[in-house]
Design an enzyme around this catalytic site. Structure first.
Site: not given
Length: 522
Positions: A100, A163, A279
């Site tokens: 990622h 997340d 957030e």
């Protein structure tokens, strides 16, 4: 400014570059030697495996390895590292989880990429939960979603997350691992009891704050420079059943940040009255409500939200979560109302959902599936992730969000902006954050076409240049620099310790060359 390096490190870097150059012409020789190893059957030269290991989620950088190792145990990894370390011409090695990264950090040009996920069905550490439920021993190759599913089955859970849960444990711990829980529980690297690491000298080391602590603190947040994390002992707590999930909208940035800072001031790890997650994000008029953060809003309310965004061009969204279970079901609403009392969000623009705990944590995956169905997942991702000191976040809003982002009018992906508490981080670890007690993370999580990603990269450069001129001492998260000076400035006072640890644990500069800290030829 020229950066002076110790002579021993300069010599090693020159030698490494020379060996890399020589190694390019000796690929066949290296391959024949690899074939003589016990792990030879686990080395893949298949074109599809090589192609996959040559790219990452960013789809911007490409670096072709000679082979891909498909290990079935950590000992296979140690065998590969030992072979390279003992070879007259060492080759580079990169551990790859779900890849990622966005700038080639998990690649190894002309070297060997280790597919860590191949151990998920092998003899490596899987997920073993202590009999008293206090911790889980988790293989570095495991995805966090696997950890969630395994622990929830016993009514337990880690407390610090990312997340997106389809990331490997070893991967996030090599960076930091942040999300909306960080303000209270700290990053994932602050929630580890011990780790197993295979160093660049092929040593298999178990380390913790009290045992081989230098390697423990080096590897956590160490960008893979000191070793490959093959196991982590993660603390667990009782898992909640459900969450109250709230979003509030603002048009005034000062109100938005003031409320965030007020909410994170209540951050005791054992304070049951505190929030569990916070957030913030931006809703932009060049974007769409149909993305993984804004699909939260009820369809009947979307027209008035769109109207608000059209009027102000930027709307700030504050997102909070409060856990609850059977025992706290009757009090959670009262506790939440008390936390929200006196906040300055826009009247009529607070939205609430009630969701299962696991549904909330795995919220990004459903959007991933939608994007994959549209062919919009495996595209370039010219991301920029920054840590901004609290004292400069207003300047950043004026100079970046209200200026660069609006003027360029190209940002359509999620833009995150939310605060963290420095005291929740351990400064002995390799990860770098701003000096101020409160700092913000800003993430421009952009997607582009294969023909226009450079436009987004130009915007990222403009943002960094603005910060430099405005005296904003930013630190990159998931950092990417192309010069030695950039890395030295990034690590600041930690640079001396960082390079000494590199010499100690990976003296031949074998590991994670794609970070381009010590291997600029990658």
């Amino acid at each position: 400014m020229a950066v002076a390096l110790p002579s021993f490190l300069t010599a090693i870097m020159i030698m490494s570059r020379l060996m890399a150059f020589i190694g390019i012409t000796r690929n066949n020789d290296m391959s024949s030697k690899l074939q003589a190893l016990d792990i030879a059957p686990k080395l893949s030269y298949d074109p599809s495996a090589i192609e996959s290991a040559s790219q990452d989620f960013g789809h911007i950088v490409k670096a072709v390895p000679q082979a891909v190792l498909l290990p079935s145990s950590p000992w296979d990894i140690a065998s590969l590292v030992n072979f390279s370390y003992s070879n007259s011409v060492p080759f580079s090695i990169a551990a790859r989880g779900n890849s990622h990264s966005v700038n080639g950090q998990a690649m190894a040009k002309n070297g060997v990429v280790i597919d860590m996920t191949s151990m998920k069905n092998g003899n490596g550490t899987g997920i073993r939960i202590a009999s008293d439920g206090s911790y889980a021993d988790v293989g570095g190759q495991q995805f966090w979603i696997d950890v969630l599913n395994a622990t929830l089955g016993l009514g337990l859970t880690p407390v610090s997350w990312t997340d997106y849960l389809y990331l490997t444990v070893g991967g996030t711990l090599s960076n930091a691992g942040i999300s909306g829980q960080t303000f209270r529980y700290g990053p994932q690297i602050s929630n580890v009891y011990e780790i197993d690491v295979i160093t660049g000298t092929a040593d298999f080391v178990t380390c913790s704050p009290n045992n081989n602590s230098d390697l423990f603190y080096a590897a956590l947040g160490g960008l893979g420079q000191f070793g490959i994390i093959t196991r982590a002992r993660i603390p667990l707590e009782p898992a909640p059943k459900r969450v109250k999930w709230v979003r509030m909208l603002y048009t005034d940035f000062s109100d938005f940040t003031r409320d965030q800072e007020l909410l994170i001031s209540k951050n005791g790890r054992n304070d049951n009255k505190a929030l569990n997650y916070l957030e913030g994000s931006l809703l932009l008029d060049q974007g769409s409500l149909d993305n993984w953060r804004s699909s939260f809003f009820p369809p009947q309310d979307q027209p008035k939200i769109i109207s608000l965004i059209t009027k102000f061009r930027i709307v700030y969204c504050l997102e909070i979560v409060k856990h609850y279970d059977g025992q706290t079901k009757t009090t959670v609403d009262k506790d939440l109302q008390q936390l929200l009392k006196g906040l300055s969000y826009l009247p009529g623009f607070m939205f609430e959902k009630d969701a299962k705990y696991e549904e909330f944590l795995n919220r990004v995956h459903s959007e991933e599936l939608k994007l994959k169905a549209k062919g919009l997942w495996d595209v370039p991702h010219p991301w920029l992730n920054l840590f901004i000191p609290k004292s400069k976040i207003s300047d950043f809003n004026d100079g970046v969000f209200k200026s660069t982002v609006l003027q360029r009018n190209i940002t359509t992906g999620p833009v995150l902006v939310y605060p963290m508490n420095r005291k929740k981080w351990d400064d002995r670890m390799s990860a770098v954050i701003p000096d101020e007690e409160i700092f913000y993370t800003v993430g421009l999580l952009q997607s582009s076409g294969f023909d226009d990603w450079r436009t987004f990269e130009d915007q990222n450069k403009e943002i960094l240049l603005f910060c430099e001129k405005a005296g904003i001492k930013v630190k990159q998260y998931l950092p990417h620099y192309t010069t030695k000076e950039g890395w030295v400035n990034h690590f600041g006072s930690k640079w001396s310790t960082f390079q000494k640890r590199k010499l100690q644990f990976d003296p031949k500069l074998l590991l994670s060359p794609g970070q381009r800290i010590f291997n600029s030829n990658q």
